[in-house]
Design a protein around this motif. Structure first.
Motif, mmCIF file in Angstrom:
data_model
loop_
_atom_site.group_PDB
_atom_site.id
_atom_site.type_symbol
_atom_site.label_atom_id
_atom_site.label_comp_id
_atom_site.label_asym_id
_atom_site.label_seq_id
_atom_site.Cartn_x
_atom_site.Cartn_y
_atom_site.Cartn_z
ATOM 1 N N ASP A 16 0.842 -1.202 0.000
ATOM 2 C CA ASP A 16 0.000 0.000 0.000
ATOM 3 C C ASP A 16 0.876 1.249 0.000
ATOM 4 O OD1 ASP A 16 -2.290 -1.544 0.019
ATOM 5 O OD2 ASP A 16 -2.593 -1.391 2.187
ATOM 6 N N ALA A 17 1.934 1.224 0.802
ATOM 7 C CA ALA A 17 2.852 2.358 0.846
ATOM 8 C C ALA A 17 3.608 2.501 -0.468
ATOM 9 C CB ALA A 17 3.829 2.195 2.014
ATOM 10 N N VAL A 18 4.028 1.378 -1.039
ATOM 11 C CA VAL A 18 4.749 1.411 -2.314
ATOM 12 C C VAL A 18 3.877 2.012 -3.407
ATOM 13 C CG1 VAL A 18 5.715 -0.024 -4.162
ATOM 14 C CG2 VAL A 18 6.321 -0.486 -1.777
ATOM 15 N N GLU A 19 2.662 1.537 -3.511
ATOM 16 C CA GLU A 19 1.775 2.021 -4.581
ATOM 17 C C GLU A 19 1.460 3.504 -4.424
ATOM 18 O OE1 GLU A 19 -0.410 -2.269 -5.500
ATOM 19 O OE2 GLU A 19 -1.414 -0.763 -4.239
ATOM 20 N N ALA A 20 1.326 3.969 -3.198
ATOM 21 C CA ALA A 20 1.072 5.398 -2.971
ATOM 22 C C ALA A 20 2.265 6.234 -3.428
ATOM 23 C CB ALA A 20 0.769 5.644 -1.499
ATOM 24 N N LEU A 21 3.475 5.784 -3.138
ATOM 25 C CA LEU A 21 4.666 6.532 -3.543
ATOM 26 C C LEU A 21 4.882 6.453 -5.045
ATOM 27 C CD1 LEU A 21 7.108 5.460 -0.677
ATOM 28 C CD2 LEU A 21 6.120 7.741 -1.015
ATOM 29 N N ALA A 22 4.645 5.277 -5.639
ATOM 30 C CA ALA A 22 4.893 5.087 -7.066
ATOM 31 C C ALA A 22 3.976 5.931 -7.943
ATOM 32 C CB ALA A 22 4.742 3.610 -7.432
ATOM 33 N N SER A 52 6.420 -12.394 -1.290
ATOM 34 C CA SER A 52 5.306 -13.269 -1.642
ATOM 35 C C SER A 52 4.918 -13.069 -3.102
ATOM 36 C CB SER A 52 4.101 -12.964 -0.752
ATOM 37 O OG SER A 52 3.574 -11.683 -1.066
ATOM 38 N N GLU A 53 4.221 -14.048 -3.650
ATOM 39 C CA GLU A 53 3.740 -13.912 -5.023
ATOM 40 C C GLU A 53 2.792 -12.729 -5.143
ATOM 41 O OE1 GLU A 53 1.373 -16.370 -8.521
ATOM 42 O OE2 GLU A 53 2.250 -17.456 -6.835
ATOM 43 N N ALA A 54 1.970 -12.511 -4.122
ATOM 44 C CA ALA A 54 1.034 -11.381 -4.165
ATOM 45 C C ALA A 54 1.782 -10.061 -4.252
ATOM 46 C CB ALA A 54 0.131 -11.403 -2.937
ATOM 47 N N ALA A 55 2.844 -9.917 -3.462
ATOM 48 C CA ALA A 55 3.619 -8.677 -3.492
ATOM 49 C C ALA A 55 4.298 -8.494 -4.845
ATOM 50 C CB ALA A 55 4.651 -8.687 -2.373
ATOM 51 N N ILE A 56 4.853 -9.568 -5.393
ATOM 52 C CA ILE A 56 5.545 -9.465 -6.680
ATOM 53 C C ILE A 56 4.555 -9.128 -7.795
ATOM 54 C CG2 ILE A 56 6.916 -10.733 -8.374
ATOM 55 C CD1 ILE A 56 8.151 -12.287 -6.031
ATOM 56 N N ARG A 57 3.368 -9.721 -7.750
ATOM 57 C CA ARG A 57 2.357 -9.397 -8.755
ATOM 58 C C ARG A 57 1.961 -7.921 -8.676
ATOM 59 N NH1 ARG A 57 -0.018 -13.173 -11.767
ATOM 60 N NH2 ARG A 57 0.423 -15.377 -11.284
ATOM 61 N N ARG A 58 1.831 -7.403 -7.476
ATOM 62 C CA ARG A 58 1.471 -5.990 -7.336
ATOM 63 C C ARG A 58 2.596 -5.082 -7.831
ATOM 64 N NH1 ARG A 58 -1.368 -5.047 -1.495
ATOM 65 N NH2 ARG A 58 -1.540 -2.911 -2.321
ATOM 66 N N LEU A 59 3.842 -5.452 -7.578
ATOM 67 C CA LEU A 59 4.964 -4.668 -8.089
ATOM 68 C C LEU A 59 4.977 -4.665 -9.618
ATOM 69 C CD1 LEU A 59 7.717 -5.857 -5.603
ATOM 70 C CD2 LEU A 59 6.861 -3.517 -5.809
ATOM 71 N N ALA A 60 4.633 -5.788 -10.209
ATOM 72 C CA ALA A 60 4.633 -5.894 -11.668
ATOM 73 C C ALA A 60 3.488 -5.125 -12.308
ATOM 74 C CB ALA A 60 4.566 -7.362 -12.084
ATOM 75 N N SER A 61 2.350 -5.055 -11.637
ATOM 76 C CA SER A 61 1.137 -4.536 -12.269
ATOM 77 C C SER A 61 0.721 -3.144 -11.795
ATOM 78 C CB SER A 61 -0.027 -5.497 -12.018
ATOM 79 O OG SER A 61 -0.289 -5.627 -10.626
ATOM 80 N N MET A 62 1.314 -2.622 -10.732
ATOM 81 C CA MET A 62 0.821 -1.371 -10.147
ATOM 82 C C MET A 62 0.969 -0.200 -11.117
ATOM 83 S SD MET A 62 3.893 -0.510 -7.451
ATOM 84 C CE MET A 62 5.556 -0.150 -8.021
ATOM 85 N N MET A 109 12.800 1.581 -7.781
ATOM 86 C CA MET A 109 12.677 0.954 -6.474
ATOM 87 C C MET A 109 13.731 -0.137 -6.357
ATOM 88 S SD MET A 109 9.349 -0.984 -4.898
ATOM 89 C CE MET A 109 9.443 -1.946 -3.367
ATOM 90 N N TRP A 110 14.419 -0.153 -5.236
ATOM 91 C CA TRP A 110 15.342 -1.240 -4.940
ATOM 92 C C TRP A 110 14.567 -2.432 -4.381
ATOM 93 C CZ3 TRP A 110 19.871 -0.771 -7.000
ATOM 94 C CH2 TRP A 110 20.508 0.478 -7.096
ATOM 95 N N CYS A 111 14.892 -3.619 -4.847
ATOM 96 C CA CYS A 111 14.266 -4.839 -4.324
ATOM 97 C C CYS A 111 15.324 -5.929 -4.208
ATOM 98 C CB CYS A 111 13.160 -5.339 -5.264
ATOM 99 S SG CYS A 111 11.753 -4.237 -5.466
#
Length: 427
Positions: free
Chosen positions: A167-173, A196-206, A181-183
């Protein structure tokens, strides 16, 4: 021992006096131990000693019959790119093999983005008003140092145990000034957590405010397991492509902690457009990488199965050291309430969250007792830990006996600092 917050004033004073006396005895031993950086130990490097005889006299030709002693081969040998294809999560044509340092590749990509932009950039990043990167915390100090070196603002977000707070990542992005973003998505430096897969999917699609936003995906520990279970994560390149953002991820890795730390191979994987961009920039910097070292690696490791067998050798050497740290911390701190720590399934570090306001004191106490620790604050941007609590322990380089001894001393320092803080809090 019991939680120190439950101790009466008199019991707290007695416990503090006893622990301080133990610390002084430990300090009097005049030790010199180093738990600062995640370096492979000599016996780990010995696992790859067979490489030193390769490629051998007259055996310097590639599978295509080319002389590896000469110039050329900017993208890296096809057989080497094929060797690391599974590890990188990309087909060989979307992999570049550099020289020995993935950190150098990350540095160059940042600099080239600042000077030239990346595919999809409306302008070079340096022409933006105040470019910024999202930085999961705790994180890798050398990532932060690159940003600080070039004036890129760092925006910290907490890690949750399954990746960054999305949630914080998407707000900043959503801010167009946020360019990247460093990962460290697997066995993170230093927390050891796995995205998690959920986090990676959100990073890919946000959605992102910047059309040229990049994930700097430092998968440094992708095959560095500490248990027999080889954990897997979702493939960021595939997910970015599926989400309609094929150019979003720059994936980095190296063999620095696989073969020879100072003589490994650095690896870059990305979309076709990103690879063309990278090679166009790199072609102005070099005529080609060290292909003899590439031959060494492919002939020593041979294939992905050989790579996995080699990493099993690392695991057998490292797992007892990580267990020794956990045993020492558990024995001394287990029910005191002064600290909690990670029990990673892979990677090179253990993160300890000591009592708020004590990390710098722990480092100071350790130094006085002959133990070098990573500076407090190193795992946060600008070296500033707002809570002054996070410590990064690197048990890989010292011998197992040294790790046991250092862990005993570190636990003692954490407890002493916690008791001092508890007494000061009662004012």
């Amino acid at each position: 021992m019991g939680a120190i917050v439950e101790l009466s004033a008199a019991d707290l004073e007695q416990r503090l006096a006893r622990v301080r006396a133990e610390y002084e005895r430990f300090r009097a031993r005049g030790l010199k131990l180093d738990m600062t950086r995640g370096k492979p130990a000599p016996d780990q490097l010995d696992l790859a000693s067979g490489m030193l005889a390769l490629p051998g006299n007259g055996d310097h030709f590639t599978e295509a019959g080319e002389d590896a002693r000469n110039y050329g081969g900017l993208q890296g040998l096809p057989e080497v790119r094929a060797l690391f294809s599974k590890m990188m999560g990309a087909s060989p044509d979307r992999i570049v093999v550099g020289d020995n340092s993935s950190l150098a590749l990350m540095h160059d990509c940042v600099v080239w983005a600042l000077l030239k932009g990346v595919p999809g950039s409306p302008r070079p990043w340096s022409r933006e008003a105040a470019p910024a990167f999202i930085c999961p915390v705790p994180g890798y100090d050398r990532h932060f140092a690159i940003c600080e070196e070039f004036g890129i603002r760092m925006l910290p977000v907490p890690l949750t145990g399954a990746g960054p707070d999305m949630d914080a990542v998407e707000a900043l992005a959503a801010d167009p000034a946020v360019k990247g973003m460093w990962c460290v998505p697997k066995y993170s430096n230093p927390s050891g957590e796995i995205y998690s897969e959920a986090a990676i999917r959100r990073l890919a699609s946000m959605p992102t405010g910047a059309p040229d936003f990049r994930l700097f995906w430092d998968n440094a520990y992708s095959v560095h397991h500490l248990t027999e279970e080889r954990r897997q994560i979702a493939d960021i390149l595939d997910l970015c492509r599926e989400a309609g953002h094929p150019d979003r991820a720059f994936v980095f890795a190296s063999t620095s902690k696989i073969t020879l730390a100072g003589a490994g191979l650095a690896l870059f994987a990305a979309s076709e457009a990103n690879v063309r961009w990278y090679l166009a920039r790199a072609g102005k910097r070099t005529i080609g990488p060290d292909k003899l070292n590439q031959i060494r690696h492919v002939r020593f490791l041979r294939d992905d199965a050989g790579l996995q067998r080699h990493m099993d050798g690392h695991r057998r050497l490292l797992a007892p050291k990580f267990a020794a740290v956990d045993e020492a911390l558990s024995a001394r701190l287990g029910d005191t309430g002064v600290a909690r720590w990670t029990k990673p399934a892979g990677g090179y570090f253990i993160t300890v969250d000591a009592m708020d306001g004590t990390a710098q004191r722990v480092v100071e106490l350790a130094r006085e007792a002959g133990m070098a620790l990573t500076p407090a604050g190193a795992t946060s941007p600008y070296g500033r830990d707002a809570h002054d609590r996070t410590l990064r322990l690197a048990p890989t380089f010292p011998s197992l006996d040294e790790v046991r001894l250092a862990s005993e001393g570190i636990a003692l320092c954490i407890l002493l600092a916690g008791l001092e803080r508890a007494r000061a809090g009662r004012g």
